[in-house]
Design a protein around this motif. Structure first.
Motif, short mmCIF file in Angstrom:
data_model
loop_
_atom_site.label_atom_id
_atom_site.label_comp_id
_atom_site.label_asym_id
_atom_site.label_seq_id
_atom_site.Cartn_x
_atom_site.Cartn_y
_atom_site.Cartn_z
N ASN A 189 -4.82 4.35 10.60
CA ASN A 189 -4.93 5.73 11.09
C ASN A 189 -4.34 6.71 10.09
OD1 ASN A 189 -5.20 7.87 13.22
ND2 ASN A 189 -2.96 7.77 13.12
N PHE A 190 -3.16 6.40 9.53
CA PHE A 190 -2.50 7.31 8.60
C PHE A 190 -3.28 7.42 7.29
CE2 PHE A 190 0.70 8.19 5.29
CZ PHE A 190 1.24 9.37 5.79
N LEU A 191 -3.75 6.30 6.76
CA LEU A 191 -4.48 6.33 5.50
C LEU A 191 -5.77 7.12 5.61
CD1 LEU A 191 -3.99 2.67 4.22
CD2 LEU A 191 -3.25 4.75 3.05
N LYS A 192 -6.51 6.95 6.70
CA LYS A 192 -7.79 7.65 6.83
C LYS A 192 -7.58 9.15 7.05
CE LYS A 192 -9.68 3.78 6.19
NZ LYS A 192 -10.18 3.46 4.84
N LEU A 193 -6.48 9.53 7.76
CA LEU A 193 -6.17 10.96 7.90
C LEU A 193 -5.81 11.57 6.56
CD1 LEU A 193 -4.09 10.99 11.22
CD2 LEU A 193 -6.42 11.82 10.89
N CYS A 194 -5.09 10.81 5.73
CA CYS A 194 -4.79 11.31 4.38
C CYS A 194 -6.06 11.40 3.54
CB CYS A 194 -3.80 10.37 3.70
SG CYS A 194 -2.12 10.40 4.42
N LYS A 195 -7.00 10.48 3.78
CA LYS A 195 -8.22 10.44 2.98
C LYS A 195 -9.13 11.63 3.24
CE LYS A 195 -11.44 6.93 1.33
NZ LYS A 195 -11.90 5.53 1.50
N ILE A 196 -9.13 12.11 4.49
CA ILE A 196 -9.98 13.28 4.82
C ILE A 196 -9.19 14.59 4.67
CG2 ILE A 196 -11.37 11.89 6.40
CD1 ILE A 196 -9.90 13.22 8.72
N GLU A 217 -4.49 14.91 16.27
CA GLU A 217 -5.25 13.81 16.87
C GLU A 217 -5.39 12.70 15.85
OE1 GLU A 217 -9.03 15.37 17.91
OE2 GLU A 217 -9.37 16.29 15.96
N SER A 218 -5.68 11.51 16.36
CA SER A 218 -5.83 10.35 15.49
C SER A 218 -7.18 10.40 14.78
CB SER A 218 -5.71 9.07 16.32
OG SER A 218 -6.81 8.95 17.21
N ILE A 219 -7.38 9.44 13.88
CA ILE A 219 -8.65 9.38 13.15
C ILE A 219 -9.80 9.10 14.09
CG2 ILE A 219 -8.42 6.93 12.61
CD1 ILE A 219 -9.83 9.75 10.34
N TYR A 220 -9.51 8.41 15.20
CA TYR A 220 -10.56 8.12 16.18
C TYR A 220 -10.94 9.38 16.93
CZ TYR A 220 -8.62 3.55 15.09
OH TYR A 220 -8.14 2.44 14.42
N GLY A 221 -9.99 10.25 17.18
CA GLY A 221 -10.30 11.52 17.82
C GLY A 221 -11.10 12.43 16.91
N VAL A 222 -10.87 12.34 15.57
CA VAL A 222 -11.64 13.13 14.62
C VAL A 222 -13.10 12.68 14.61
CG1 VAL A 222 -11.91 13.72 12.19
CG2 VAL A 222 -9.62 13.60 13.18
N ILE A 223 -13.31 11.38 14.75
CA ILE A 223 -14.68 10.84 14.68
C ILE A 223 -15.37 10.95 16.05
CG2 ILE A 223 -16.06 8.78 14.24
CD1 ILE A 223 -13.85 7.90 12.31
N LEU A 224 -14.70 10.54 17.13
CA LEU A 224 -15.32 10.42 18.44
C LEU A 224 -15.06 11.60 19.35
CD1 LEU A 224 -14.48 6.65 19.04
CD2 LEU A 224 -16.59 7.62 18.10
N PRO A 262 -6.52 -0.72 1.66
CA PRO A 262 -7.12 -2.03 1.93
C PRO A 262 -8.07 -2.05 3.13
CG PRO A 262 -4.92 -1.97 2.81
CD PRO A 262 -5.15 -0.64 2.18
N PHE A 263 -8.16 -0.93 3.86
CA PHE A 263 -8.96 -0.90 5.08
C PHE A 263 -10.32 -0.26 4.82
CE2 PHE A 263 -4.47 -0.49 6.37
CZ PHE A 263 -4.33 -1.68 7.08
N ASP A 264 -11.33 -0.76 5.54
CA ASP A 264 -12.67 -0.17 5.47
C ASP A 264 -12.70 1.12 6.26
OD1 ASP A 264 -13.48 -2.35 3.97
OD2 ASP A 264 -14.15 -3.48 5.74
N ASP A 265 -13.55 2.03 5.83
CA ASP A 265 -13.68 3.31 6.53
C ASP A 265 -14.40 3.10 7.85
OD1 ASP A 265 -12.48 4.47 4.34
OD2 ASP A 265 -14.38 5.14 3.44
N PRO A 266 -13.90 3.73 8.94
CA PRO A 266 -14.60 3.65 10.23
C PRO A 266 -15.99 4.29 10.13
CG PRO A 266 -12.36 4.44 10.51
CD PRO A 266 -12.63 4.46 9.04
N MET A 313 0.84 -1.18 0.00
CA MET A 313 0.00 0.00 0.00
C MET A 313 0.88 1.24 0.00
SD MET A 313 -2.71 -1.67 -0.01
CE MET A 313 -1.96 -3.22 -0.48
N ALA A 314 0.52 2.27 -0.75
CA ALA A 314 1.39 3.44 -0.90
C ALA A 314 0.55 4.71 -0.89
CB ALA A 314 2.20 3.34 -2.19
N VAL A 315 1.22 5.79 -0.47
CA VAL A 315 0.61 7.12 -0.43
C VAL A 315 1.63 8.10 -1.00
CG1 VAL A 315 -0.34 8.95 1.02
CG2 VAL A 315 -0.75 6.55 1.60
N VAL A 316 1.18 8.97 -1.89
CA VAL A 316 2.03 10.01 -2.46
C VAL A 316 1.82 11.29 -1.66
CG1 VAL A 316 2.57 11.39 -4.50
CG2 VAL A 316 1.93 8.98 -4.75
N ILE A 317 2.92 11.84 -1.14
CA ILE A 317 2.88 13.08 -0.37
C ILE A 317 3.47 14.18 -1.24
CG2 ILE A 317 3.58 14.24 1.74
CD1 ILE A 317 1.76 11.90 2.24
#
Length: 451
Positions: free
Chosen positions: A27-34, A64-71, A165-169, A1-5
């Motif tokens: 956590n990193f992928l979902k933060l990049c996604k939003i 904050e982590s992706i969980y902190g963004v959601i919760l 490869p991960f499902d969105d929370p 899995m790769a991410v371009v910065i």
């Protein structure tokens, strides 16, 4: 899995360790996604150590982590993964920043040097850079302050996920487009237009333009080797006089200009071959004040039916540069000739020795006759051959041919010396026999005459 910065200094690609660090990679992928990392500042850059980012507040205490963004604040951080152990052993590893008690948020850093053992066991490595490593090495050239905050504004402009490869929370909201640049980024990168001519008159602007052109020309002359330094200035006590009459000589100018002060040197420039005047000259005064007085009084003055023009000298041909920081000295023609001789001392000494050897003849009281002949063998051999044979144009012997070579061995020299000595003795014996034969003939003739 790769991410371009994408950053303001270039782009690089991160390969994520999804099997070793699944929770951190999610956590990193979902933060990049939003688009959480868009326009985040690289707030800490330590050369040959790390480059840290991922804090939207750019203070080093936010994020904050992706969980902190959601919760919300209840799940601001999450616990880091320790197994398997991954060391910071090479350049380009991406690791999450430990926020305390082994808790992770959104901040991460990139290693800028290998074998960073001090980071092992404290921070969680979750990926490495596989493309754009040269962009990462540019961080080592960044200048930072005492707090390791770079003076250059370097930010993440965009993140692009190549595969997730991960499902969105549950409850994750994905924006339709990337956020616009922040106000801080626009203020930091705004090009300020500076007008150097603001408040200046037209004359001052023209003078500044001429100074820039003169500086550019001086730099070009320094590059091509005409002058030693672009900042060199001509002497202030030398005048340049032109439009002279061809009959005007050095003494005339010195007498005319000497009324303004002591003159150190006065020279009318002449053609080297014909000696004719080129109708311009240089006059050197002992002080600057006398030079300025002559400049103001002698311009357009009539000398030998010619109106001359006087200006300050712009020539630096007689300025000798001693090196950076050692100054510049003005030297005259005598010193210039002396410097030329000193530049090649071997040649001058060789010439002196040649003249000395040529003018000096050997004396009888200094060396013996045999020693003199040994040192001047060619002359002796030619003279002896002419005496013995009566012919001057005779070919050289083996002795002459060997002596004419540059490299003659000692054995050859001794053998030919012996041969020469024997030949000399034979010649002397023949001369004695010839003289005795003549004496006998004369005696016999006289004897028969009286019979």
């Amino acid at each position: 899995m790769a991410v371009v910065i994408e950053t303001t200094i270039g782009d690089f690609t991160i390969d994520l360790y999804t099997e070793e660090r699944p929770q951190t990679c999610l956590n990193f992928l979902k933060l990049c996604k939003i688009k959480y990392y868009n326009w985040n500042l690289f707030l800490t850059v330590q050369s040959n150590f790390i480059a840290q980012t991922g804090d939207p507040t750019a203070t080093g205490k936010g994020g904050e982590s992706i969980y902190g963004v959601i919760l919300g604040d209840k799940a601001r951080y999450y616990e880091a993964e320790k197994i398997p152990k991954i060391k910071h052993d090479r350049v380009g590893l991406v690791s999450m920043v430990n926020c305390g008690d082994n808790m992770l948020g959104s901040q991460f850093f990139i290693t800028l040097a290998p074998d960073l053992q001090s980071l092992d066991g404290e921070h969680c490595v979750f990926g490495e850079i596989i493309e754009g490593l040269d962009i990462i090495l540019k961080f080592n050239e960044t200048i930072s302050d005492d707090q390791h905050r770079p003076y250059q504004d370097i930010r993440i402009s965009h993140t692009c996920i190549l595969e997730d490869p991960f499902d969105d929370p549950k409850g994750l909201e994905i924006p339709d487009q990337s956020p616009p640049p922040t106000k801080e980024f626009l203020e930091a990168t705004a090009d300020e237009e500076i007008d150097d001519t603001e408040g200046m008159s037209l004359e001052e602007i023209e003078e500044m333009r001429k100074e820039k052109e003169a500086k550019a020309r001086a730099t070009i002359l320094e590059i091509v080797g005409d002058i030693p330094d672009a900042d060199i200035a001509p002497p202030e006590n030398v005048l340049f006089v032109c439009k002279l009459n061809p009959v005007t000589n050095d003494d005339d100018l010195e007498i005319i200009f000497s009324r303004f002060g002591k003159i150190v040197g006065c020279e009318v420039i002449r053609d080297r071959q014909t000696g004719d005047s080129l109708q311009y000259a240089f006059i050197e005064f002992a002080d600057r004040k006398s030079c300025e007085a002559a400049y103001f009084k002698m311009d357009n003055v009539l000398i030998d039916d010619r109106r001359i023009h006087v200006d300050f000298s712009q020539s630096v041909s007689k300025m000798r540069w001693h090196g950076k920081g050692k100054g510049i000295r003005y030297f005259n023609d005598n010193e210039q000739e002396k410097n030329k001789a000193n530049q090649n001392p071997q040649r001058s000494s060789h010439k002196k020795d040649h003249i000395r050897n040529r003018s000096r003849s050997p004396r009888k009281n200094e060396t013996s006759k045999d020693q003199y002949y040994a040192n001047n063998y060619h002359k002796k051999s030619r003279r002896d051959r002419s005496r013995s044979s009566g012919r001057k144009n005779k070919s050289y012997s083996s002795r002459d041919r060997i002596e004419s070579r540059h490299h003659t061995s000692r054995n050859d020299y001794d053998r030919n010396e012996k041969r020469y000595t024997e030949k000399k003795e034979r010649s002397r014996s023949q001369d004695r026999k010839r003289s005795s034969r003549k004496i006998r003939e004369v005696d016999n003739k006289h004897k028969y005459k009286h019979r």
